[in-house]
Scaffold this motif. Structure first.
Motif, short mmCIF file in Angstrom:
data_model
loop_
_atom_site.label_atom_id
_atom_site.label_comp_id
_atom_site.label_asym_id
_atom_site.label_seq_id
_atom_site.Cartn_x
_atom_site.Cartn_y
_atom_site.Cartn_z
N ALA A 201 0.85 -1.19 0.00
CA ALA A 201 0.00 0.00 0.00
C ALA A 201 0.89 1.23 0.00
O ALA A 201 1.83 1.32 0.78
CB ALA A 201 -0.89 -0.01 1.24
N GLN A 206 4.05 8.98 -1.70
CA GLN A 206 4.24 8.21 -2.93
C GLN A 206 3.08 8.41 -3.90
O GLN A 206 3.29 8.68 -5.09
CB GLN A 206 4.39 6.72 -2.59
CG GLN A 206 5.76 6.38 -2.01
CD GLN A 206 5.81 4.94 -1.47
OE1 GLN A 206 4.83 4.42 -0.95
NE2 GLN A 206 6.97 4.31 -1.60
N ALA A 230 15.75 5.84 1.11
CA ALA A 230 14.70 5.01 1.72
C ALA A 230 13.34 5.71 1.84
O ALA A 230 12.53 5.38 2.67
CB ALA A 230 15.12 4.45 3.07
N SER A 231 13.09 6.69 0.96
CA SER A 231 11.78 7.34 0.98
C SER A 231 10.79 6.58 0.11
O SER A 231 9.62 6.95 0.04
CB SER A 231 11.90 8.80 0.51
OG SER A 231 12.43 8.85 -0.79
N GLY A 232 11.26 5.53 -0.56
CA GLY A 232 10.33 4.71 -1.35
C GLY A 232 10.26 5.09 -2.82
O GLY A 232 9.22 4.92 -3.45
N LYS A 233 11.37 5.58 -3.36
CA LYS A 233 11.39 5.97 -4.79
C LYS A 233 11.17 4.76 -5.70
O LYS A 233 10.45 4.85 -6.69
CB LYS A 233 12.73 6.64 -5.14
CG LYS A 233 12.95 7.98 -4.46
CD LYS A 233 14.20 8.67 -4.97
CE LYS A 233 15.49 8.02 -4.48
NZ LYS A 233 15.64 8.02 -3.00
N THR A 234 11.82 3.65 -5.34
CA THR A 234 11.72 2.47 -6.20
C THR A 234 10.27 2.02 -6.34
O THR A 234 9.82 1.65 -7.42
CB THR A 234 12.57 1.33 -5.61
OG1 THR A 234 13.85 1.88 -5.29
CG2 THR A 234 12.74 0.21 -6.59
N GLU A 235 9.54 2.08 -5.24
CA GLU A 235 8.12 1.74 -5.26
C GLU A 235 7.35 2.68 -6.20
O GLU A 235 6.43 2.25 -6.90
CB GLU A 235 7.59 1.84 -3.83
CG GLU A 235 6.39 1.01 -3.53
CD GLU A 235 6.54 -0.47 -3.85
OE1 GLU A 235 7.56 -1.08 -3.45
OE2 GLU A 235 5.64 -1.02 -4.51
N ARG A 267 14.78 -6.71 -7.25
CA ARG A 267 13.41 -6.26 -6.93
C ARG A 267 12.55 -6.14 -8.19
O ARG A 267 11.36 -6.42 -8.16
CB ARG A 267 13.46 -4.93 -6.18
CG ARG A 267 13.83 -5.11 -4.71
CD ARG A 267 14.11 -3.79 -4.03
NE ARG A 267 12.91 -2.98 -3.81
CZ ARG A 267 12.94 -1.75 -3.32
NH1 ARG A 267 14.10 -1.21 -2.99
NH2 ARG A 267 11.83 -1.06 -3.14
N ILE A 384 10.56 5.71 4.82
CA ILE A 384 9.47 4.74 5.03
C ILE A 384 9.55 4.14 6.43
O ILE A 384 10.62 3.82 6.91
CB ILE A 384 9.58 3.61 3.99
CG1 ILE A 384 9.38 4.15 2.57
CG2 ILE A 384 8.61 2.48 4.30
CD1 ILE A 384 7.97 4.43 2.17
P1 ADP Z 1 14.52 4.48 -2.10
O1 ADP Z 1 14.48 3.92 -3.48
O2 ADP Z 1 13.93 5.86 -2.00
O3 ADP Z 1 15.83 4.37 -1.39
P2 ADP Z 1 12.95 2.14 -1.48
O4 ADP Z 1 11.93 2.17 -2.56
O5 ADP Z 1 14.10 1.19 -1.59
O6 ADP Z 1 13.50 3.61 -1.24
O7 ADP Z 1 12.17 1.89 -0.12
C1 ADP Z 1 12.85 1.65 1.10
C2 ADP Z 1 12.22 0.46 1.78
O8 ADP Z 1 10.85 0.72 2.11
C3 ADP Z 1 12.20 -0.78 0.92
O9 ADP Z 1 12.51 -1.90 1.72
C4 ADP Z 1 10.77 -0.85 0.40
O10 ADP Z 1 10.35 -2.18 0.13
C5 ADP Z 1 9.97 -0.25 1.53
N1 ADP Z 1 8.76 0.45 1.06
C6 ADP Z 1 8.66 1.33 0.04
N2 ADP Z 1 7.41 1.80 -0.07
C7 ADP Z 1 6.67 1.20 0.89
C8 ADP Z 1 5.28 1.27 1.30
N3 ADP Z 1 4.42 2.08 0.67
N4 ADP Z 1 4.92 0.50 2.34
C9 ADP Z 1 5.79 -0.29 2.96
N5 ADP Z 1 7.09 -0.40 2.64
C10 ADP Z 1 7.54 0.33 1.62
#
Ligand code: ADP
Ligand code: ZN
Length: 732
Positions: A201, A206, A230-235, A267, A384
């Motif tokens: 979610a 995001q 670790a702000s969730g950019k990849t997501e 991933r 995150i």
């Molecule tokens: P970034 O690319 O900004 O460094 P990541 O996408 O790797 O950040 O996210 C950091 C961690 O948080 C990862 O382990 C990822 O799986 C987790 N994560 C990202 N988005 C969410 C979310 N919406 N809910 C729970 N966990 C998340």
């Protein structure tokens, strides 16, 4: 309308960067087969030579005798309109030849000069050759031929069976009775991976970024995602791509360096499975060929790769994403000196799609563009979950030296011990590989230097040799000084190899692992190191910048930086920016899973402004500070730069020509443009060639492109002096 019976062919000419286009007649047996963008063999000066068809035409006013095309070389790939336009763009951006441009865009075996017919591999898939009732009858009447029956039954129930799956005798027996036959299907060297991960979610931050980018998904626009580590950019990338895929479009994802991106690629595979292709230079040529072809045939929908994958011919491109956009690796530092971001912009414009740049520490250029509205800025400030940014402490090494702590400060040592006692892990960064960066004789002052370059040799203990990191020149270390024959050689300047030794002595109970170019030379070795460390088989990971980015180890609570000055003291206007990025990125490796993180940075320059900014994780202040300096010194992003190197094996000649180049520039460029030099380049001699440098600084100069092209033409036939022109260099 009459038929096109002539073809203009770009041939691979041996003289550097000269494009030659000749007209050939298409022989009747090839008339309907030849297409623009195909690779052909043509006669040339009593030889046959390879070329690329640029244009077809039905008349020709050539004065000379027209020869015939001999054959089509490879039909696997035919360059399309987009590829032609990219080649043209590459040529204009870097002043390379069209031949060089095409060469850069494809895997080695598809280069026009390559004679390989096809590298494609096929495999025989068995299929039924008779009506189902005939097969059933055979099955019923031949119950004893167990293997044959088993095979037929599997085929009847639509299972995929290959020729190699059964003994030859079994397949042959069925083939002779014409019950079974086979067809060739492509066999790829990199096998598809299954997806396993479910969807998470999204956070509010995001969702907002995703929605704002998708609002404009049908137009060309560059988006900058500035999101802390670790702000969730990849997501966010994943979600953008999912939407694009639903639209029947494809996605291109660029990452800086494959060693830094193993976790990210994993991933992607987990999320999207077999529609992901990968493309980078540590694949073998045949693997690269396959991946390229998968994209060309529209069999993969997502291509993830390094710089060169920006040219991969994905069909119906819907988005381009560049992760860690600030990285130097997107710029190639050999001819043609292109920046993948420029090519990505060109392709995004061509398809009217978004280009997404992501970083925790955007390059100054990108942030400046976002601040004036050329890019759309999307900010992600929150990490995150529970993870909070680690605490950063700066240690003054001048003070430590007084206490005889030459390499490891007291604070770092105490923290490592604490970390080990808590059964947690530490990452130690030292951005210098090898054992020691130079060996000097304490008696006479002799220092080992490269025979061909102006550089001292780095000692590598594992091979007991001294190596030049520029040209590879290697000598075995002597026991005594080769000059005065005293036994007083001493090792100065610590590299990762020596640091590993020091750590093994200091922390004898800890398991220590090293990751740098030397320990990752073999294929797959960086993955092994990363996995071993992730599984907690080791306590401390020592490494160069290779360990600073992209890695996610939940148990790492301590990051130590041994010598932050190594990158800060490099004489380049971008060294502060690079050091800030490096330190901020490596700090981001600590405390990613809710455990509190500590970062300890050792330096001899604790007063440098960037440490205050690193300490506070304060990119914004760093940006303001550094922009003020750039403005004052007339550097990018306020001014554009072009660097010209004048290179020759003859010192006098290089010097003389450099002066001539300068006056040529002064005569032709606009008055507002600043021309600096010629000076000797940073490393004056490399591989026994002398290098002078001229720097051009400008904000707008309509004469520049033409002047540089003219200059290039003047030197093209000069066999003794070589010109290296670099537009928007990352290093000067
Ligand atoms: P970034 O690319 O900004 O460094 P990541 O996408 O790797 O950040 O996210 C950091 C961690 O948080 C990862 O382990 C990822 O799986 C987790 N994560 C990202 N988005 C969410 C979310 N919406 N809910 C729970 N966990 C998340
Ligand atoms: Zn050398």
């Amino acid at each position: 309308m009459s038929k096109d019976i002539y073809a203009e062919v770009l041939i691979e000419y041996e003289v550097k960067s000269l494009d030659k286009v000749f007209t050939y007649e298409i022989p009747s047996f090839l008339l309907d087969k030849i297409k623009v963008g195909m690779k052909v063999k043509v006669p040339f000066n009593n030889k046959s030579i390879n070329g690329l068809v640029l244009k077809l035409k039905n008349s020709c006013d050539e004065q000379f005798e027209i020869k015939e095309i001999i054959e089509i070389l490879n039909e696997d790939i035919v360059f399309d309109d987009e590829m032609f336009k990219i080649a043209e763009k590459l040529k204009n951006l870097t002043l390379c030849s069209l031949s060089t441009a095409f060469k850069t865009m494809v895997p080695a075996s598809l280069k026009v000069s390559s004679n390989k017919k096809s590298m494609a591999k096929y495999e025989r898939l068995l299929i039924l050759n008779k009506e189902e009732n005939v097969i059933e009858e055979y099955i019923n009447n031949n119950k004893k031929a167990k293997k044959q029956i088993e095979l037929l039954e599997k085929l009847v129930s639509n299972e995929q069976i290959f020729y190699r799956d059964y003994p030859v005798s079994v397949v042959k027996a069925l083939a002779e009775k014409e019950l079974v036959t086979y067809e060739y299907i492509p066999k790829y060297r990199i096998m598809p991976k299954e997806k396993i991960k479910s969807v998470v979610a999204l956070t509010e931050e995001q969702s907002l970024v995703i929605n704002n980018i998708l609002k404009e998904k049908n137009k060309y626009k560059t988006h900058l995602i500035y999101g802390v580590t670790a702000s969730g950019k990849t997501e966010v990338y994943f979600n953008l791509i999912e939407t694009i895929l639903k639209n029947n479009q494809t996605a291109l994802v660029l990452v800086p360096e494959i060693t830094l991106s193993t976790q990210l690629i994993k991933r992607f595979y987990e999320r999207f499975g077999n529609i992901v292709g990968i493309y980078h230079s540590s694949l073998s040529d045949t693997e690269r060929y396959d991946e390229y072809l998968k994209a060309y045939r529209n069999e993969v929908k997502i291509m993830i790769g390094t710089r060169s994958s920006v040219f991969v011919p994905l069909k119906n491109l819907g988005i381009i994403i560049i992760d860690e956009e600030h990285s130097d690796n997107f710029k190639q530092d050999t001819t043609p000196r292109y920046n993948a971001i420029d090519i990505a912009k060109f392709r995004a414009k061509y398809h009217s799609i978004p280009l997404v740049l992501g970083s925790a520490t955007p390059s100054l250029e990108s942030m400046a563009k976002a601040n004036v509205g050329i890019y759309s800025l999307h900010t992600m400030k929150k990490r995150i979950g529970l993870s909070i940014l680690p605490e950063v402490t700066i240690v003054d090494m001048a003070e430590e030296m007084k206490k005889r702590n030459n390499v490891i400060s007291e604070l770092l040592k105490n923290n490592i011990n604490k970390c080990l006692n808590a059964n947690e892990q530490a990452i130690i960064l030292l951005n210098r590989r090898g054992y020691s960066s130079f060996i000097t004789c304490q008696n006479c002052g002799y220092t080992y230097k490269c025979k061909y370059c102006d550089i001292s040799l780095t000692y590598h203990k594992s091979s007991d040799s001294l190596r030049c990191h520029y040209c590879g020149y290697t000598v075995i270390k002597d026991d005594k000084c080769p000059e005065c024959h005293e036994s007083s050689l001493s090792f100065l300047g610590t590299g990762t190899e020596k640091l590993e030794d020091i750590f093994k002595k200091e922390f004898s109970n800890a398991k220590i692992l090293r990751m740098d170019t030397d320990t990752t030379a073999n294929k797959g070795s960086h993955e092994k190191i990363i996995n071993a460390f992730k599984n907690h088989e080791y306590d401390i990971l020592i490494g160069t910048q290779m360990i600073s980015k992209g890695l996610d180890f939940p148990l790492v609570t301590l990051v130590g930086v041994i010598n932050a000055d190594a990158s800060l003291n490099i004489p380049d206007f971008r060294s502060s920016e690079r050091t800030f990025e490096l330190l901020d990125q490596v700090a981001g490796r600590a405390g990613r899973s809710g455990l509190k993180g500590n970062v300890i940075i050792q330096t001899f320059n604790p007063d440098n402004y960037i440490f205050e900014n690193v300490k506070n994780h304060d990119y914004e202040s760093f940006y303001q500070n550094e922009m003020a300096i750039r403005k004052k010194l007339k550097y990018p992003p306020y001014y554009f730069l072009t660097s010209i190197k004048i290179i020759s094996p003859e010192y006098e000649l290089a010097s003389k020509e450099a002066t001539k180049v300068k006056s040529f520039l002064e005569k032709n460029l606009q008055k507002s443009t600043i021309i600096l030099g010629p000076t000797t380049a940073n490393v004056f001699r490399i591989n026994n060639t002398y290098r002078f440098q001229i720097i051009i600084k400008y904000q707008k100069d309509d004469q520049l492109e033409k002047t540089l092209k003219d200059l290039e033409q003047i030197f093209i036939t000069n066999k003794k002096v070589y010109l290296e022109i670099d537009n928007n260099p990352l290093k000067v």
